[in-house]
Each structure stands twice: as C-alpha cells, then as structure tokens.
Design a protein around this motif. Structure first.
Motif, PDB file in Angstrom:
ATOM      1  N   LYS A 126     -10.835  -2.333   0.910  1.00  0.00           N
ATOM      2  CA  LYS A 126     -10.738  -3.375  -0.117  1.00  0.00           C
ATOM      3  C   LYS A 126     -12.150  -3.713  -0.575  1.00  0.00           C
ATOM      4  O   LYS A 126     -13.026  -4.005   0.247  1.00  0.00           O
ATOM      5  N   SER A 145       0.834  -1.197   0.000  1.00  0.00           N
ATOM      6  CA  SER A 145       0.000   0.000   0.000  1.00  0.00           C
ATOM      7  C   SER A 145       0.873   1.253   0.000  1.00  0.00           C
ATOM      8  O   SER A 145       1.908   1.297   0.675  1.00  0.00           O
ATOM      9  N   ILE A 169      -8.254  -1.738  -4.098  1.00  0.00           N
ATOM     10  CA  ILE A 169      -7.687  -1.327  -2.817  1.00  0.00           C
ATOM     11  C   ILE A 169      -7.483   0.183  -2.881  1.00  0.00           C
ATOM     12  O   ILE A 169      -6.939   0.695  -3.862  1.00  0.00           O
TER      13      ILE A 169
END
Length: 556
Positions: free
Chosen positions: A426, A80, A359
């Motif tokens: 998500k 991320s 995401i």
C-alpha cells in the motif's frame, strides 16, 4: 395559606413537573430531519439523534441522503484480487482506544476488533510459513535515517530510541501529546458538550495554543529537539496527514503522534457506521445527490425543501418526505455540488489534501539496492521525511526527494489464481505512481506500457490482474483531509435555525472519531432544541394570564 391550599399547590407543582418530564413529547410534533452524507459524521448524527430522542420520548423521522451506494464515506474497504476474503482498508485505516465513540460502538455492535499490524508479514501462504522480519524505516529520499526491527526485544528497541533521540526528549514529547489529547477529551463532557461554537470551545479548552501555530513552532516552543521533531514526528504527520511540520498546526501534529492502542475492524471499519445507520432506523436514500436545500425566505427557520438527482444527474421524484424541519449537511460543502438557497450561509471553502492510494500485489520484496541496505535489512514499512535543510514545500505537495509519504507491506499471501506467494503493498503519495517508480522500489523492470491506472474524478478506482511482475493493483484518490494550516477560528456547526454543518471539525482535527463527535454534537443540539420547544409549549398551555396556583384552585 390553609393546609388544603398548600396541598393543592404542591399537587399543581407536581403535575407541572410531570408535564415537563413525561408529557412534553405529546406536545411536540414529530421532527423530520434530513442528514446529507453517510460518512462518519452523518452516520453518527443519525445514530445519536435516534438515541437522544428515544431517551426523552421524542418523535423523530430521519432521512439519510447518500450520493454513493455505500455507507462509510472515507472508510472504504476493497477486496484484494477481487477476493471477498482478503480485505484491505483504502481510507481511514485505524482508530485508537481513546476514541470513545468508535470504541464503544465496536463493543455495542459486537464488531470484531483487530490490530491493523497483527498480520504484517506473518505468512498466510500455504507454501511458505516462514515469517519475515517486520522493519519500520524512516527514509528521506537519500538514506534511511532510523529503523526499528519488530523482532527485536522491546528493551532493545527502547534503548535504540533513547540512543537516537534522548530519554528526556521522548518523555517530554509523550507528555506533551497526552496533555494536548487530555484537553481535547473535555469536548465530550459538560459544560463544553454540546457546543454551538467550535471556536469558542477551542478557546475555552486552551486548544488555540496548538492550532494557532505550526507543528514545527509548537514543538520548538515546548523544547522538543529538532532531530526528534523533523525525523520521527514529521514522519508521523506525513503518513497520517500528508503534511510536513511547517504546513500543519500543532493540534493535528499531536494527534498524529497518538497511535496507542491502534485497532481496526475485521472486514472493514465502514461496518461501524453501517451499524450506526441501521440502529438509527433512518430511511436511507442511496445513489441520491442533494442538489439544493431551500426554505421560505419569510420564515426564520424551516421547513427546508430538498431537491435531489440520481447518479445520472436527472431530477429524482421522491414519494417520501418533501420538507424537513432540520437539515444536517454532513459532507464537505465544497465537494457536494449542492446549493443552499434563501439564507446564504457562510461556509468555509478550505483546501483539501488530494491523496493517492495504490494497492498492489507482487512476488517481489522491496529493493535492498534502492533503499541502500543489505537484503536482511529491507524495510517492510517505509515512512518518509525531508532531507536535512530541505524546503518543506519541495517536491510534489511537499513530498520532497522521497516522492511519497509511505509504503506498507501489508502481508504475504497466496495469489488465489496462480497459487504464487506474493506481497501486498500500500502506497500513499501526492501523485499517481509511475512504472519507473515501481521499477525502482521493487528492483525489477516494469514496462512503460504497464497501466498503473489514471485516477478518475471523485476518487473512483481501477483494478486489473493481467500485468507482471505486478499481479494485481488498485488505485484510488481521496480528498482525504484539509490542509491543516494554523488558524484560530473554525466553522461553527449551526448555520441557521434548523440548519447544521459538521465539516468545520475537519480543520480542527480530522479523524473518523472527531467527525463522529461532531455528528453526536449536532444530534444533541437538535434534541435540545426540541426539548426547548416542548417547554415553551408547556408554559404557553399553562398560562392564560392568571397565577398557576389560582388556576388549579379555581378549576378544582
């Protein structure tokens, strides 16, 4: 027979047994085995092939062909914000304690297990250490049907579940799940393991009862009330298999309701399969696509010849092994773009679910107004089901009015560039999410010019960091699992002598564990074949038309 003759006979018998037990490997040529695909099935095949061969002192060379640059297949972990310290599972996210292959591998390789839910909304922000309530809600596109607040005591949660669905309904559903999983677990043991016919094994274990009907029919037959089935259990089949109960067989339905002891591997589940490959000692050819598997049509078995190309599609010169005694196709054949020549095996082409995974990070929580709740009741995990009486095929790919299968708030954390506390989300959906949808669920305006990422062919992803109020996002598309329509026959793992296929397991049960089980099964079949060839060699070498005892007596 004189005593001396008896002694000589015993010595002969002992020497023959010794040959079978210990000297057999010297009589068996080293097997060259190609494994195509380094996902759960291919990695497991390589690992167990090495393990079983070593147990019997057999020689095996393993070459693993992988079209990408990584091990793990649909177990895919991303970073991320591009930060290697913030891992998120894109693909297969969890396994459970009953998954013996994965669980034992975790122990053997010293991998660190963690609960996939343990972080939740426990704040990792340096600015705000306040934890938020974790609330799981079932949403039908119109209203929240039921919710569970993890901050409440277990007895209160249990009481609410009983009030909603009934004690006997919950107990009977759990008993049905354990009964079904118990039947499946027999596949790991003799006499069912190893199996050459998946259909026959499923029949012998009584599992065609589950696979021959839809989950809806199976639950009704076993007197599970409709409210529990179409609300709670269907939410499970949607988040796990993107399927409503009317479009999934009973076995996958039961698997979807068995998350007890759920865990993942810190840093990514792909590490299990990476360690398996390393332990196998296989020669790994990454970024190498197999375009053709062929053999001499005059031969009943191998050798098999493999043609490959690089990532640009050009012919690839390989200085290694050109031919193989055995070939294991450990990837769905219909997506492989390979051809199998000279034997024309019949391989099922089955429809797969195309699942979109999004995401993203945002400073905004999910919208209370959108989900029609008070700010204190905003869900952090949203599972979905259909409104009462809705067509199970309504909406895109059966997603119904909700339009998506699940939204999870994975955790809170500081954006490493801005220092702002944000939420990491998500989404599982049948189609690409739109700016309008994101605006709705966050309750803020996201301009139409915001590029949510066109999904690229073959599941390539896309990320960016320059859009607000979404600071970072990543999209990916998987051919994630088959559409598990009811069926009573399944693709067998043996296509021809020396040619094996693992993906038939996916229409039966599609999980990381079951793919690994099929890899283990194929590995055992290959080693058993090697042992069978060894015994034939011993019998041949000890036979010249005379009785074995007389051979020994005369030679002595």
């Amino acid at each position: 027979m004189h005593l001396n003759g008896l002694v000589l006979t015993v010595l002969w018998a002992s020497s023959w047994l010794c040959a079978v037990g210990h000297e057999v490997p010297d009589l068996v040529p080293v097997r060259n085995v190609a494994v195509i695909g380094a996902g759960a099935a291919g990695s497991s095949t390589a690992y167990y092939l090495r393990r079983y061969a070593d147990e019997h002192g057999l020689g095996v060379n393993i070459t693993l062909f992988e079209k990408t640059d990584r091990i793990g297949g649909r177990t895919l972990t991303i970073n991320s914000y591009g930060d290697p310290n913030i891992h998120v599972e894109l693909g297969a996210s969890i396994f459970v304690e009953v998954n013996a292959i994965l669980y034992n591998a975790t122990k053997e390789f010293g991998l660190e297990p963690s609960s996939p839910y343990e972080k939740g909304l426990k704040s990792t922000s340096s600015k705000n250490k306040e934890d938020k309530d974790e609330i799981m809600a079932i949403w039908d596109g119109d209203r929240i049907r039921f919710s569970i607040n993890e901050s409440h005591s277990s007895w209160w949660t249990s009481a609410r579940l009983v009030w909603r669905y009934g004690f006997f309904a919950l107990r009977n559903a759990q008993k049905l799940m354990h009964k079904t999983i118990g039947k499946f677990l027999n596949m790991y043991n003799e006499p069912h393991f190893p199996f050459q016919s998946l259909t026959e094994t499923a029949q012998n274990l009584g599992l065609l009862e589950e696979t021959s009907v839809t989950g809806e029919e199976f639950l009704r037959k076993n007197k599970i009330p409709e409210l529990l089935s179409h609300e709670f259990i269907q939410a499970m089949t949607r988040v796990n298999y993107a399927s409503n109960l009317a479009n999934i067989h009973g076995l996958d339905t039961m698997v979807a309701t068995a998350p007890e002891g759920a865990m993942s591997i810190a840093g990514g589940n792909w590490q299990i399969f990476d360690r398996m490959v390393k332990a196998s000692g296989a020669r790994v050819l990454r970024n190498t696509s197999v375009t053709q598997v062929a053999k001499d049509p005059s031969s009943s078995s191998g050798p098999y010849y493999i043609t490959t190309s690089d990532s640009h599609g050009s012919a690839k010169e390989d200085s290694g092994i050109a031919s193989f005694d055995d070939v294991v196709i450990a990837t769905p054949y219909q997506f492989s773009n390979m051809k199998v020549m000279s034997i024309d095996p019949v391989i099922d082409k089955i429809p797969y679910v195309q699942l979109h995974v999004t995401i993203f990070a945002s400073p905004h929580r999910l919208s209370a107004a959108y989900f029609k709740v008070s700010p204190s009741e905003v869900p952090t995990m949203v599972l979905t089901t259909l409104p009462e009486g809705a067509d199970p095929n309504s909406g895109s790919e059966g997603a119904g009015k909700a339009g998506f299968f699940s939204i999870s708030t994975l955790r809170t954390l500081d954006n490493p560039k801005t220092g702002q506390e944000e939420y990491l989300y998500k989404i599982f959906s049948p189609k690409s999410v739109t700016p309008g949808f994101l605006s709705d669920i966050l309750g803020v305006s996201i301009p139409d010019t915001f590029d949510t990422g066109e999904f690229q062919p073959h599941g390539t992803g896309q990320g960016t960091e320059d859009a607000e109020p979404i600071s970072w996002y990543y999209t990916h598309v998987f051919n994630s699992y088959p559409k598990a329509f009811p069926r009573v026959t399944f693709q067998d793992p043996v296509l021809a002598d020396g040619l094996y296929y693992t993906s038939g397991m996916e229409s039966f049960i599609s999980t990381m564990e079951t793919n690994a089980l099929m890899g283990m099964n194929v590995a055992k079949l290959i080693v058993d074949d090697m042992l069978g060839a060894a015994k034939e060699e011993v019998n041949f070498s000890n036979s010249d038309g005379r009785d074995g005892e007389q051979v020994i007596l005369q030679e002595l």
